[in-house]
Design a protein around this motif. Structure first.
Motif, PDB file in Angstrom:
ATOM      1  N   ALA A  74     -59.630 -77.957 -36.325  1.00  0.00           N
ATOM      2  CA  ALA A  74     -60.546 -79.439 -36.598  1.00  0.00           C
ATOM      3  C   ALA A  74     -60.120 -79.742 -37.985  1.00  0.00           C
ATOM      4  O   ALA A  74     -59.529 -79.025 -38.848  1.00  0.00           O
ATOM      5  CB  ALA A  74     -62.225 -78.896 -36.889  1.00  0.00           C
ATOM      6  N   ASN A  75     -60.242 -81.170 -37.900  1.00  0.00           N
ATOM      7  CA  ASN A  75     -59.729 -81.757 -39.229  1.00  0.00           C
ATOM      8  C   ASN A  75     -60.901 -81.921 -40.242  1.00  0.00           C
ATOM      9  O   ASN A  75     -62.233 -81.309 -39.955  1.00  0.00           O
ATOM     10  CB  ASN A  75     -59.499 -83.355 -38.931  1.00  0.00           C
ATOM     11  N   PRO A  76     -60.858 -81.866 -41.609  1.00  0.00           N
ATOM     12  CA  PRO A  76     -61.840 -81.871 -42.595  1.00  0.00           C
ATOM     13  C   PRO A  76     -63.124 -82.579 -42.358  1.00  0.00           C
ATOM     14  O   PRO A  76     -64.376 -82.281 -42.572  1.00  0.00           O
ATOM     15  CB  PRO A  76     -61.131 -82.257 -43.862  1.00  0.00           C
ATOM     16  N   GLU A  77     -62.759 -83.908 -41.890  1.00  0.00           N
ATOM     17  CA  GLU A  77     -64.153 -84.703 -41.410  1.00  0.00           C
ATOM     18  C   GLU A  77     -64.928 -84.120 -40.421  1.00  0.00           C
ATOM     19  O   GLU A  77     -66.159 -84.071 -40.629  1.00  0.00           O
ATOM     20  CB  GLU A  77     -63.583 -86.031 -41.086  1.00  0.00           C
ATOM     21  N   GLN A  78     -64.369 -83.498 -39.512  1.00  0.00           N
ATOM     22  CA  GLN A  78     -65.246 -82.653 -38.676  1.00  0.00           C
ATOM     23  C   GLN A  78     -65.909 -81.645 -39.160  1.00  0.00           C
ATOM     24  O   GLN A  78     -67.138 -81.039 -38.775  1.00  0.00           O
ATOM     25  CB  GLN A  78     -64.190 -82.181 -37.135  1.00  0.00           C
ATOM     26  N   LEU A  79     -65.224 -80.892 -40.201  1.00  0.00           N
ATOM     27  CA  LEU A  79     -65.696 -79.667 -40.429  1.00  0.00           C
ATOM     28  C   LEU A  79     -66.996 -79.877 -41.489  1.00  0.00           C
ATOM     29  O   LEU A  79     -67.797 -79.153 -41.765  1.00  0.00           O
ATOM     30  CB  LEU A  79     -64.697 -78.648 -41.259  1.00  0.00           C
ATOM     31  N   ARG A  80     -66.779 -81.017 -42.053  1.00  0.00           N
ATOM     32  CA  ARG A  80     -67.829 -81.686 -43.062  1.00  0.00           C
ATOM     33  C   ARG A  80     -69.146 -81.915 -42.339  1.00  0.00           C
ATOM     34  O   ARG A  80     -70.172 -81.864 -42.675  1.00  0.00           O
ATOM     35  CB  ARG A  80     -67.308 -82.876 -44.000  1.00  0.00           C
TER      36      ARG A  80
END
Length: 150
Positions: A74-80
């Motif tokens: 997952a990319n950082p935006e998804q993880l945030r």
């Protein structure tokens, strides 16, 4: 030829029975919120690549997202884009369709049995400098597992 239909459950579908089931579920949720580990905050730290859960007792728990089923890659935006349920008992990533109980994460349960088995299998294959050094020392001292068994 098809088999005749056979009832395979034993459940009372009356309004009273359903109301009792809901009441029991609510009581279980209240008990879990009062007695179990509850989160008050969850976040993703992009610099450290860690999901951090802050518990109501003041402790924190962190783990790399690649350990958790549905978060790997997952990319950082998804993880945030992570949130807690109202009682702080579960963690959710709606965009990734990933959900975990806080208690399960604290117990090291990062996915299904199959996922956990795969994590364990891969973990045994990881070669670190510490593992290589330990293997060299065993060879230098002549200590092998078969020697210890004799």
């Amino acid at each position: 030829m098809t088999k005749p239909w056979k009832k395979q459950w034993d459940f009372d579908f009356t309004e009273e029975a359903l109301a009792e089931e809901l009441n029991q579920a609510e009581q279980a949720a209240i008990a879990a919120a009062e007695n179990g580990p509850c989160a008050e905050k969850v976040s993703y730290n992009v610099e450290e690549n860690l999901i951090t859960i802050h518990l109501t007792n003041g402790s924190t728990f962190s783990f790399p997202p690649d350990l958790a089923q549905g978060l790997r890659g997952a990319n950082p935006e998804q993880l945030r884009d992570v949130w807690l349920d109202a009682d702080g008992l579960s963690v959710h990533w709606e965009s990734l369709d990933a959900d975990f109980t806080v208690l399960g994460l604290l117990q090291g349960i990062f996915g299904t049995r199959k996922w956990m088995s795969e994590l364990g299998r891969k973990g045994g294959k990881i070669s670190t400098e510490a593992k290589r050094e330990a293997a060299r020392k065993r060879l230098e001292t002549g200590f092998l597992k078969s020697d210890a068994d004799n």
